[in-house]
Design a protein around this motif. Structure first.
Motif, mmCIF file in Angstrom:
data_model
loop_
_atom_site.group_PDB
_atom_site.id
_atom_site.type_symbol
_atom_site.label_atom_id
_atom_site.label_comp_id
_atom_site.label_asym_id
_atom_site.label_seq_id
_atom_site.Cartn_x
_atom_site.Cartn_y
_atom_site.Cartn_z
ATOM 1 N N ASN A 69 -60.656 -49.108 29.538
ATOM 2 C CA ASN A 69 -61.033 -48.761 27.776
ATOM 3 C C ASN A 69 -61.344 -47.477 27.461
ATOM 4 O OD1 ASN A 69 -61.427 -51.625 28.040
ATOM 5 N ND2 ASN A 69 -63.518 -51.066 28.560
ATOM 6 N N PRO A 72 -58.415 -48.074 23.074
ATOM 7 C CA PRO A 72 -58.696 -49.255 22.241
ATOM 8 C C PRO A 72 -57.368 -49.858 22.167
ATOM 9 C CG PRO A 72 -59.375 -47.415 20.628
ATOM 10 C CD PRO A 72 -58.737 -46.844 21.828
ATOM 11 N N SER A 73 -57.386 -51.094 22.600
ATOM 12 C CA SER A 73 -56.807 -51.850 22.839
ATOM 13 C C SER A 73 -55.476 -52.200 21.809
ATOM 14 C CB SER A 73 -56.998 -53.765 23.484
ATOM 15 O OG SER A 73 -57.742 -54.212 22.778
ATOM 16 N N HIS A 74 -56.301 -51.996 20.391
ATOM 17 C CA HIS A 74 -55.544 -51.853 19.759
ATOM 18 C C HIS A 74 -54.417 -51.275 19.337
ATOM 19 C CE1 HIS A 74 -59.061 -50.034 18.242
ATOM 20 N NE2 HIS A 74 -58.312 -49.714 16.567
ATOM 21 N N ALA A 75 -55.036 -50.147 19.207
ATOM 22 C CA ALA A 75 -54.117 -48.283 19.464
ATOM 23 C C ALA A 75 -53.134 -48.553 20.686
ATOM 24 C CB ALA A 75 -55.165 -47.544 19.706
ATOM 25 N N GLU A 77 -51.522 -51.136 21.918
ATOM 26 C CA GLU A 77 -50.494 -52.410 20.965
ATOM 27 C C GLU A 77 -49.795 -51.677 19.816
ATOM 28 O OE1 GLU A 77 -49.519 -55.287 21.526
ATOM 29 O OE2 GLU A 77 -50.592 -55.463 23.376
ATOM 30 N N THR A 78 -50.609 -50.801 18.697
ATOM 31 C CA THR A 78 -49.816 -49.442 17.766
ATOM 32 C C THR A 78 -48.994 -48.971 18.541
ATOM 33 O OG1 THR A 78 -51.808 -49.769 16.832
ATOM 34 C CG2 THR A 78 -50.429 -48.312 15.863
ATOM 35 N N GLN A 81 -45.544 -51.288 19.029
ATOM 36 C CA GLN A 81 -45.159 -51.813 18.677
ATOM 37 C C GLN A 81 -44.261 -50.431 18.162
ATOM 38 O OE1 GLN A 81 -44.580 -54.312 18.019
ATOM 39 N NE2 GLN A 81 -43.060 -53.197 16.175
#
Length: 117
Positions: A69, A72-75, A77-78, A81
């Protein structure tokens, strides 16, 4: 420990100099044997305010440290991408160099083009 053998084709002088076990001419394939052991079960850490002595010891012993961790997982993914967008831009525009470093292309498992470097 498992011993793997690969067939290596030295491609440039840097490769030739850096690979201590290579003693043949640059255009001749050579076999390199190396010890291969995939570590899949190792200790993972949480990053706090400072690095602990246990974390330092783990790093000194194994040469890496895995912080869970950390991002963060959303970071993540960003970032993934964004890198895919850059890759597609390079592929579509046929970019051959970035900051004088040659771009190398390959093929993904599904046959689509990918940037390897």
């Amino acid at each position: 420990m498992q011993i793997k053998t690969i067939l290596y084709y030295p491609t440039n002088l840097i490769d030739y100099i850096c690979k201590k076990s290579i003693s043949s001419p640059l255009s001749v394939p050579v076999k390199i044997q190396y010890d291969y052991k995939m570590i899949s079960d190792y200790k993972k850490f949480l990053l706090g305010e400072t690095i602990t002595s246990e974390q330092k010891e783990f790093f000194n012993q194994f040469g890496f440290i895995h912080f869970e961790n950390f991002i963060p997982s959303h970071a993540v993914e960003t970032i993934i991408q964004a890198s895919k967008e850059v890759e597609q831009k390079w592929i579509s525009h046929g970019i051959t160099k970035v900051n004088v470093v040659p771009t190398k292309y390959g093929v993904d498992l599904d046959g689509s083009p990918i940037v390897q470097r």
